[in-house]
Design a protein around this motif. Structure first.
Motif, PDB file in Angstrom:
ATOM      1  N   MET A   1       1.020  -1.009  -0.581  1.00  0.00           N
ATOM      2  CA  MET A   1      -0.163   0.140   0.109  1.00  0.00           C
ATOM      3  C   MET A   1       0.827   1.580  -0.097  1.00  0.00           C
ATOM      4  O   MET A   1       1.872   1.814   0.987  1.00  0.00           O
ATOM      5  CB  MET A   1      -0.875   0.229   1.562  1.00  0.00           C
ATOM      6  N   THR A   2       0.653   2.275  -0.877  1.00  0.00           N
ATOM      7  CA  THR A   2       0.984   3.525  -0.803  1.00  0.00           C
ATOM      8  C   THR A   2       0.696   4.204   0.154  1.00  0.00           C
ATOM      9  O   THR A   2      -0.095   4.485   0.697  1.00  0.00           O
ATOM     10  CB  THR A   2       1.425   4.131  -2.018  1.00  0.00           C
ATOM     11  N   CYS A  19       2.706  11.243 -10.811  1.00  0.00           N
ATOM     12  CA  CYS A  19       1.858  10.442 -10.655  1.00  0.00           C
ATOM     13  C   CYS A  19       0.749  11.087 -10.428  1.00  0.00           C
ATOM     14  O   CYS A  19      -0.387  10.414  -9.038  1.00  0.00           O
ATOM     15  CB  CYS A  19       2.121   9.041  -9.889  1.00  0.00           C
ATOM     16  N   VAL A  22      -2.726   8.775  -8.842  1.00  0.00           N
ATOM     17  CA  VAL A  22      -2.459   8.000  -7.176  1.00  0.00           C
ATOM     18  C   VAL A  22      -2.473   9.472  -6.570  1.00  0.00           C
ATOM     19  O   VAL A  22      -2.756   8.970  -5.315  1.00  0.00           O
ATOM     20  CB  VAL A  22      -1.384   7.713  -7.339  1.00  0.00           C
ATOM     21  N   ASP A  36      -5.024   3.691  -4.614  1.00  0.00           N
ATOM     22  CA  ASP A  36      -3.750   3.435  -4.609  1.00  0.00           C
ATOM     23  C   ASP A  36      -3.341   2.591  -5.679  1.00  0.00           C
ATOM     24  O   ASP A  36      -3.605   0.966  -5.399  1.00  0.00           O
ATOM     25  CB  ASP A  36      -3.679   2.630  -2.978  1.00  0.00           C
ATOM     26  N   LYS A  37      -2.578   2.910  -6.391  1.00  0.00           N
ATOM     27  CA  LYS A  37      -3.266   1.988  -8.378  1.00  0.00           C
ATOM     28  C   LYS A  37      -1.595   1.546  -8.091  1.00  0.00           C
ATOM     29  O   LYS A  37      -0.580   2.634  -7.515  1.00  0.00           O
ATOM     30  CB  LYS A  37      -3.874   3.104  -8.506  1.00  0.00           C
ATOM     31  N   LYS A  38      -1.720   0.410  -8.540  1.00  0.00           N
ATOM     32  CA  LYS A  38      -0.100  -0.271  -8.780  1.00  0.00           C
ATOM     33  C   LYS A  38       0.318   0.132 -10.259  1.00  0.00           C
ATOM     34  O   LYS A  38       0.658  -0.207 -11.380  1.00  0.00           O
ATOM     35  CB  LYS A  38       0.773  -1.837  -8.670  1.00  0.00           C
ATOM     36  N   LEU A  39       0.855   1.520 -10.077  1.00  0.00           N
ATOM     37  CA  LEU A  39       1.720   2.705 -12.002  1.00  0.00           C
ATOM     38  C   LEU A  39       2.682   2.818 -11.375  1.00  0.00           C
ATOM     39  O   LEU A  39       3.385   2.490 -10.977  1.00  0.00           O
ATOM     40  CB  LEU A  39       0.923   2.997 -11.917  1.00  0.00           C
ATOM     41  N   VAL A  42       4.327   5.114  -9.625  1.00  0.00           N
ATOM     42  CA  VAL A  42       4.824   5.537  -8.167  1.00  0.00           C
ATOM     43  C   VAL A  42       5.855   5.779  -7.580  1.00  0.00           C
ATOM     44  O   VAL A  42       6.620   5.926  -6.540  1.00  0.00           O
ATOM     45  CB  VAL A  42       3.898   4.422  -7.282  1.00  0.00           C
ATOM     46  N   LYS A  43       6.617   4.517  -8.509  1.00  0.00           N
ATOM     47  CA  LYS A  43       8.004   4.204  -8.077  1.00  0.00           C
ATOM     48  C   LYS A  43       9.193   5.556  -8.232  1.00  0.00           C
ATOM     49  O   LYS A  43       9.998   5.895  -7.599  1.00  0.00           O
ATOM     50  CB  LYS A  43       9.063   3.393  -9.028  1.00  0.00           C
ATOM     51  N   LYS A  56       5.840   2.259   0.151  1.00  0.00           N
ATOM     52  CA  LYS A  56       4.876   1.340   0.016  1.00  0.00           C
ATOM     53  C   LYS A  56       5.208  -0.031   0.592  1.00  0.00           C
ATOM     54  O   LYS A  56       6.567   0.174   0.795  1.00  0.00           O
ATOM     55  CB  LYS A  56       4.561   1.199  -1.806  1.00  0.00           C
TER      56      LYS A  56
END
Ligand code: SF4
Length: 56
Positions: A1-2, A19, A22, A36-39, A42-43, A56
């Motif tokens: 979870m971010t 981003c 998010v 909370d999307k895994k894109l 995010v990184k 995260k």
């Protein structure tokens, strides 16, 4: 979870620019996770945050 550590966040807006799907700025001008999307961005936002407030 971010997550955004609001005590560290200085509200620079970089994560929102990098981003926007998010992150958003809340009423206090601090970043928060709106979805909370895994894109991949995010990184990037984690790497670019000047105060290391995103995890995260
Ligand atoms: S990049 Fe970091 S300091 Fe800037 S708004 Fe986002 S969480 Fe806050």
């Amino acid at each position: 979870m971010t997550k955004v550590n609001k005590k560290k966040c200085i509200g620079c807006g970089a994560c929102v620019a990098t981003c926007p799907e998010v992150f958003e700025l809340d009423d206090d001008g601090k970043a928060q996770v709106k979805a909370d999307k895994k894109l991949p961005c995010v990184k990037e936002a984690i790497a670019d945050c000047p105060v290391g407030a995103i995890s995260k």
